[in-house]
Design a protein around this motif. Structure first.
Motif, mmCIF file in Angstrom:
data_model
loop_
_atom_site.group_PDB
_atom_site.id
_atom_site.type_symbol
_atom_site.label_atom_id
_atom_site.label_comp_id
_atom_site.label_asym_id
_atom_site.label_seq_id
_atom_site.Cartn_x
_atom_site.Cartn_y
_atom_site.Cartn_z
ATOM 1 N N LYS A 196 0.826 -1.214 0.000
ATOM 2 C CA LYS A 196 0.000 0.000 0.000
ATOM 3 C C LYS A 196 0.857 1.261 0.000
ATOM 4 N N ASP A 199 1.891 1.782 -3.538
ATOM 5 C CA ASP A 199 0.802 2.380 -4.312
ATOM 6 C C ASP A 199 0.692 3.879 -4.033
ATOM 7 N N ASP A 202 3.253 5.690 -5.954
ATOM 8 C CA ASP A 202 2.853 5.775 -7.362
ATOM 9 C C ASP A 202 1.844 6.906 -7.572
#
Length: 210
Positions: A196, A199, A202
């Motif tokens: 997570k 992510d 990102d």
């Protein structure tokens, strides 16, 4: 300490220095994206490692645009294994109130007890954080007014501010629902947090590119 230049990463159009406390929180998803400075556990180790790295980068003319502190945190009120960005941070160990200072305020330092962190990633909830040199468990949360706890963020912020570098904090909730009894109570969900956090980076990179 190894050469801090290797820890610099480019996200979007900015250069960041990612910082984590231990390799335990640095799983395969983050390994595919960053090579963080591992600062060690607690405020003293975090402040020392961050300051040394930034001093060496400054001497080389390569100070980052941003320091990103990321890893795990404990919380009794936030969702377990969820990711939160740091909205504000305080130093929960600091108490000079017998001398007339507000609890949490470092004497003779021009900073409030709770320091807001302005930089945010769109789409990730924000929460308040308290940094200290102890692991919080069970009833230890009763005396805290922050949403989550860690052992490094305030120290990283103070070191970064000495060099005029802003910080952003990302934390995954690893524990806090139950009393801690062993190391595995902390590490059990770090692999989920690793994915997570990757992510979240990102998302941040995509927003910076825009």
């Amino acid at each position: 300490m190894q050469d801090p230049h290797r820890h610099l990463a480019v996200l979007g159009d900015i250069t960041v220095l990612p910082i984590m406390a231990t390799p335990h929180e640095y799983g395969p998803h983050l390994r595919a994206r960053i090579d963080p400075l591992i600062c060690g556990v607690g405020p003293v180790e975090a402040a020392a490692a961050t300051a040394i790295a930034l001093a060496r980068l400054e001497a080389a003319g390569r100070l980052p645009d941003l320091v990103v502190t990321l890893g795990s945190a404990g919380s009794r009120r936030l969702d377990h294994a969820a990711i939160y960005q740091v909205a504000s941070v305080n130093y929960r160990d600091m108490d000079a109130s017998p001398l007339g200072f507000e609890k949490g305020v470092t004497p003779f330092l021009d900073e409030p007890a709770v320091i807001p962190i302005a930089l945010r990633i769109e789409g990730i909830p924000a929460a308040s954080l308290a940094t200290g040199a102890s692991v919080v468990s069970g009833d230890g949360y009763d005396v805290l007014d922050a949403d989550m706890v860690d052992m490094e963020t305030f120290a990283v912020l103070r070191a970064a501010r000495r060099f005029g570098v802003e910080i952003m904090g990302l934390r995954g909730i690893s524990d806090g629902r139950d009393e801690l009894a062993r190391l595995g109570d902390w590490t059990e969900y770090l692999h989920v947090i690793d994915a997570k956090l990757a992510d979240a980076l990102d998302m941040f990179e995509a927003q910076m590119a825009r």
